[in-house]
Design a protein around this motif. Structure first.
Motif, PDB file in Angstrom:
ATOM      1  N   ILE A 188      11.043 -14.485 -96.939  1.00  0.00           N
ATOM      2  CA  ILE A 188      11.055 -14.858 -95.529  1.00  0.00           C
ATOM      3  C   ILE A 188      10.422 -16.221 -95.328  1.00  0.00           C
ATOM      4  N   ASP A 189       9.339 -16.502 -96.044  1.00  0.00           N
ATOM      5  CA  ASP A 189       8.646 -17.784 -95.875  1.00  0.00           C
ATOM      6  C   ASP A 189       9.565 -18.960 -96.201  1.00  0.00           C
ATOM      7  N   SER A 190      10.355 -18.812 -97.247  1.00  0.00           N
ATOM      8  CA  SER A 190      11.285 -19.893 -97.603  1.00  0.00           C
ATOM      9  C   SER A 190      12.345 -20.068 -96.526  1.00  0.00           C
ATOM     10  N   PHE A 191      12.798 -18.969 -95.969  1.00  0.00           N
ATOM     11  CA  PHE A 191      13.831 -19.032 -94.940  1.00  0.00           C
ATOM     12  C   PHE A 191      13.319 -19.711 -93.675  1.00  0.00           C
ATOM     13  N   ASN A 235      19.673 -26.290 -90.833  1.00  0.00           N
ATOM     14  CA  ASN A 235      19.883 -26.367 -89.373  1.00  0.00           C
ATOM     15  C   ASN A 235      20.312 -25.036 -88.776  1.00  0.00           C
ATOM     16  N   TYR A 236      19.612 -23.969 -89.156  1.00  0.00           N
ATOM     17  CA  TYR A 236      20.022 -22.642 -88.733  1.00  0.00           C
ATOM     18  C   TYR A 236      18.969 -21.930 -87.884  1.00  0.00           C
ATOM     19  N   LEU A 237      17.729 -22.392 -87.881  1.00  0.00           N
ATOM     20  CA  LEU A 237      16.649 -21.664 -87.233  1.00  0.00           C
ATOM     21  C   LEU A 237      16.734 -21.773 -85.707  1.00  0.00           C
ATOM     22  N   THR A 238      16.710 -20.648 -85.067  1.00  0.00           N
ATOM     23  CA  THR A 238      16.589 -20.587 -83.611  1.00  0.00           C
ATOM     24  C   THR A 238      15.285 -19.850 -83.293  1.00  0.00           C
ATOM     25  N   ASP A 239      14.858 -19.910 -82.056  1.00  0.00           N
ATOM     26  CA  ASP A 239      13.626 -19.208 -81.672  1.00  0.00           C
ATOM     27  C   ASP A 239      13.761 -17.709 -81.908  1.00  0.00           C
ATOM     28  N   GLU A 240      14.968 -17.163 -81.614  1.00  0.00           N
ATOM     29  CA  GLU A 240      15.183 -15.735 -81.792  1.00  0.00           C
ATOM     30  C   GLU A 240      15.077 -15.318 -83.266  1.00  0.00           C
ATOM     31  N   ILE A 241      15.695 -16.114 -84.146  1.00  0.00           N
ATOM     32  CA  ILE A 241      15.659 -15.790 -85.578  1.00  0.00           C
ATOM     33  C   ILE A 241      14.226 -15.933 -86.106  1.00  0.00           C
ATOM     34  N   ARG A 242      13.549 -16.974 -85.681  1.00  0.00           N
ATOM     35  CA  ARG A 242      12.174 -17.187 -86.129  1.00  0.00           C
ATOM     36  C   ARG A 242      11.270 -16.002 -85.694  1.00  0.00           C
ATOM     37  N   GLU A 243      11.444 -15.589 -84.433  1.00  0.00           N
ATOM     38  CA  GLU A 243      10.643 -14.480 -83.909  1.00  0.00           C
ATOM     39  C   GLU A 243      10.939 -13.181 -84.659  1.00  0.00           C
ATOM     40  N   TYR A 244      12.216 -12.963 -84.955  1.00  0.00           N
ATOM     41  CA  TYR A 244      12.616 -11.751 -85.686  1.00  0.00           C
ATOM     42  C   TYR A 244      11.990 -11.724 -87.092  1.00  0.00           C
ATOM     43  N   LEU A 245      12.046 -12.845 -87.802  1.00  0.00           N
ATOM     44  CA  LEU A 245      11.524 -12.888 -89.164  1.00  0.00           C
ATOM     45  C   LEU A 245       9.999 -12.749 -89.175  1.00  0.00           C
ATOM     46  N   ASN A 246       9.334 -13.346 -88.200  1.00  0.00           N
ATOM     47  CA  ASN A 246       7.875 -13.210 -88.140  1.00  0.00           C
ATOM     48  C   ASN A 246       7.475 -11.767 -87.862  1.00  0.00           C
ATOM     49  N   SER A 247       8.324 -11.063 -87.078  1.00  0.00           N
ATOM     50  CA  SER A 247       8.026  -9.651 -86.833  1.00  0.00           C
ATOM     51  C   SER A 247       8.155  -8.830 -88.111  1.00  0.00           C
ATOM     52  N   LEU A 248       9.139  -9.188 -88.958  1.00  0.00           N
ATOM     53  CA  LEU A 248       9.285  -8.513 -90.255  1.00  0.00           C
ATOM     54  C   LEU A 248       8.067  -8.761 -91.139  1.00  0.00           C
ATOM     55  N   LYS A 249       7.591 -10.013 -91.138  1.00  0.00           N
ATOM     56  CA  LYS A 249       6.417 -10.345 -91.941  1.00  0.00           C
ATOM     57  C   LYS A 249       5.200  -9.534 -91.501  1.00  0.00           C
ATOM     58  N   SER A 250       5.070  -9.380 -90.177  1.00  0.00           N
ATOM     59  CA  SER A 250       3.904  -8.657 -89.667  1.00  0.00           C
ATOM     60  C   SER A 250       3.922  -7.198 -90.094  1.00  0.00           C
ATOM     61  N   GLY A 259       4.911  -6.380 -93.082  1.00  0.00           N
ATOM     62  CA  GLY A 259       4.764  -6.384 -94.534  1.00  0.00           C
ATOM     63  C   GLY A 259       6.065  -6.429 -95.287  1.00  0.00           C
ATOM     64  N   GLU A 260       7.146  -6.689 -94.596  1.00  0.00           N
ATOM     65  CA  GLU A 260       8.456  -6.762 -95.255  1.00  0.00           C
ATOM     66  C   GLU A 260       8.706  -8.201 -95.746  1.00  0.00           C
ATOM     67  N   SER A 261       9.425  -8.325 -96.860  1.00  0.00           N
ATOM     68  CA  SER A 261       9.678  -9.652 -97.427  1.00  0.00           C
ATOM     69  C   SER A 261      11.158  -9.976 -97.565  1.00  0.00           C
ATOM     70  N   SER A 262      12.026  -8.990 -97.373  1.00  0.00           N
ATOM     71  CA  SER A 262      13.464  -9.241 -97.519  1.00  0.00           C
ATOM     72  C   SER A 262      14.199  -8.878 -96.238  1.00  0.00           C
TER      73      SER A 262
END
Length: 593
Positions: A199-202, A246-261, A263-266
């Motif tokens: 997720i961090d790389s993405f 050039n793919y990151l949107t606020d929605e995608i960023r928020e979704y991925l950060n929620s996964l990180k919180s 403890g998910e990595s994929s």
């Protein structure tokens, strides 16, 4: 479209592609390449002059390399500037534009993606990488030297306040290996998903897409190949990697950060409409030839070799210049520079430097800077000539330095009614069709040639003495005119006779030598002839009679019935008869009209 035919004979290759030439003309063309890397092909428009050279280059091209440009930075020889250590992977990330011709995707397109139900657009780029064997010390040393040369240049540029431009060099990748990049066994789907494991790389723009993508593309991730640079080859691996931007949107960023919180990595990445280009035809092989149409207004060599633009501080390259540089970097394969309608402008104005370089081996000065250009020994220059009122005559300086081969026009009846397949080459076919075999023939001096030709017999005489007498016969006739020939022509005729003898498998008693000497009379002695009836009428008659078996009858070439039996040198006699008739009708004649 030229067929990729599995044939060993260039003559059969021509026929299979619908082109019919006299087999002796093809032999003369191929043998002449061994003697001198410059030929002039003359004849009416549409007789196949340009096509012959183009097809021969294509016939040979399977042994070529796909040429790209690479930097000479530290990683080119496995050095880490950050760590200050050697022994790392040796290679490069290659400019993506180099794969545009070999992968079936538009690397500049944008695609629709979806992450966690949130959509966006993204640019997906294909990044090629090449790494060669880090134990290949020869290639590493080559790039190590280039690296330090560039470092010196960087220091110099900084001291002068000049912006440094990265040094680029040619590198070849074996074409046959590259062809295994493409395959047909993949999942055909307009929409597919891949598992992303970081997720961090993405969350950083420019993520590397997981290897799952190869299941849905007709591409292999990596192929074994051979890399070639500076004439040095090494085993290598060619990789293709997909990066997304050039793919990151606020929605995608928020979704991925929620996964990180949590403890998910994929997560799952869905890609839509990432499908291959329809009817894509890859070009795994850089052409080993260039056809350069000559312009009527050419007055110098910049249209061929380019020039340095002092305003942009860039070298304005040309297709011919790029071909020459490509040939320099691939010395084991022949390259062909085809100058189409060479006499549309004054040849000496734009080609004088080439003529001197071919003869002397010196480099050609480039316009606008202090650099020079070396003509490699594997470069062959073919000039085609059409004759009409818009063209210029060649000077003796040009004709003296080439083999001039005439393409005759078949009558409609001959072309439509005859069996134009004349069998196949009867000599050493590999020797004939390999222009770089025996290329050192150009280094043989008169003593070397005498040693070879004196050992060949013909009717109780050695060929050296026979050729000396024959050359003297023609030289005497031309002595009183301005068409005499000197040591250069003599040496090149003798070298041609040596390569022809070798092609015919080096017979101790050579009964067929006259066929090749006939070719040299027509290619090296007759092309310079031109003038009025007063100037060359008697010369043509004398030359004609010297081509006959009976030289003492002072036959009139205009009225003589020529047969092969009546001639020593049949094709030369036919040409001289034709020239004599044109001279009688028009009061002026040249070899090419």
């Amino acid at each position: 479209m030229v067929e990729n035919l599995n044939v060993d004979s260039f003559y059969k290759y021509l026929i299979a592609n619908g082109y019919y030439f006299d087999i002796e003309l093809i032999e003369n063309y191929l043998l002449s390449l061994k003697v001198k890397p410059f030929e002039i092909l003359t004849g009416n428009s549409g007789t196949g002059k340009t096509k012959l050279s183009q097809l021969f280059a294509q016939f040979l091209k399977d042994s070529n390399f796909y040429m790209i440009k690479v930097t000479t930075k530290a990683r080119s020889w496995g050095y880490s500037e950050k760590k200050g250590t050697e022994g790392h992977r040796c290679g490069w990330t290659i400019f993506p534009e180099y794969v545009e011709g070999i992968v079936p995707y538009n690397i500049k397109d944008t695609y629709e993606i979806e992450v966690g139900g949130h959509t966006s657009t993204a640019q997906i780029k294909i990044f090629p990488q090449l790494y060669y064997d880090k134990h290949n010390e020869e290639l590493k040393s080559y790039f190590r030297e280039l690296y330090y040369d560039e470092k010196d240049q960087i220091i110099k540029d900084n001291a002068e306040g000049t912006k440094h431009k990265n040094q680029l060099v040619d590198l070849g990748i074996s074409c046959e290996s590259l062809q295994s990049i493409l395959f047909n066994d993949y999942i055909h789907s307009k929409e597919f998903s891949v598992k992303m494991n970081n997720i961090d790389s993405f969350l950083k723009d420019g993520v590397l897409i997981s290897k799952d993508i190869y299941e849905y593309t007709p591409l292999n991730a990596v192929v074994d190949c051979v890399a070639l640079s500076g004439g040095i080859s090494a085993n290598a691996n060619f990789h293709l990697k997909f990066r997304m931007y050039n793919y990151l949107t606020d929605e995608i960023r928020e979704y991925l950060n929620s996964l990180k919180s949590k403890g998910e990595s994929s997560f799952e990445l869905k890609i839509k409409n990432f499908i291959p280009i329809e009817n894509f035809e890859p070009n795994f092989n850089n052409m080993n030839y260039k056809i350069v149409p000559i312009g009527a207004n050419w007055t110098d060599n910049t249209n061929i070799v380019g020039y340095y633009n002092v305003i942009t501080e860039d070298y304005q390259s040309t297709p011919a210049y790029e071909l020459i540089k490509q040939a320099q970097n691939d010395p084991d394969n022949p390259y062909f520079l085809i100058l189409d309608e060479m006499n549309l402008s004054h040849v000496e104005r734009y080609f004088a430097d080439f003529l001197s370089a071919i003869e002397s081996g010196e480099e050609i000065p480039l316009y606008g800077n202090n650099e020079t250009l070396r003509l490699p020994k594997n470069l062959f220059i073919i000039g085609t000539v059409n004759v009409d009122e818009t063209t210029y005559m060649f000077s003796p300086k040009v004709l003296d330095r080439a083999n001039t081969i005439e393409f005759n026009t078949l009558t409609a009846w001959e072309y439509m009614s005859s069996d134009l397949d004349q069998g196949d080459f009867e000599g050493n076919i590999n020797y004939l069709q390999s222009p770089l075999i025996d290329s050192d023939i150009t280094n043989l001096n008169i003593e070397d040639l005498k040693e070879i030709l004196s050992e060949i017999s013909y009717i109780d005489n050695n060929l050296w003495d026979i050729l000396a007498n024959e050359l003297t016969e023609f030289q005497k006739i031309l002595k009183g005119s301005s068409f005499d020939f000197g040591f250069r022509v003599i040496n090149e005729i003798l070298r041609f006779m040596v390569v022809a003898w070798r092609y015919e498998n080096e017979p101790a008693e050579w009964e067929n030598w006259q066929r090749y000497f006939d070719a040299q009379i027509k290619q090296k002695i007759l092309p310079k002839l031109h003038g009025s009836e007063k100037a060359i009428g008697n010369v043509l008659t004398s030359l004609f009679n010297s081509c006959l078996e009976d030289r003492n009858n002072n036959e009139n070439p205009k009225n003589f019935t020529i047969t092969e039996e009546s001639c020593r040198y049949y094709t030369s006699a036919l040409k001289l008869q034709k020239m004599s008739k044109v001279l009688s009708d028009q009061r002026y004649v040249s070899f090419i009209n």
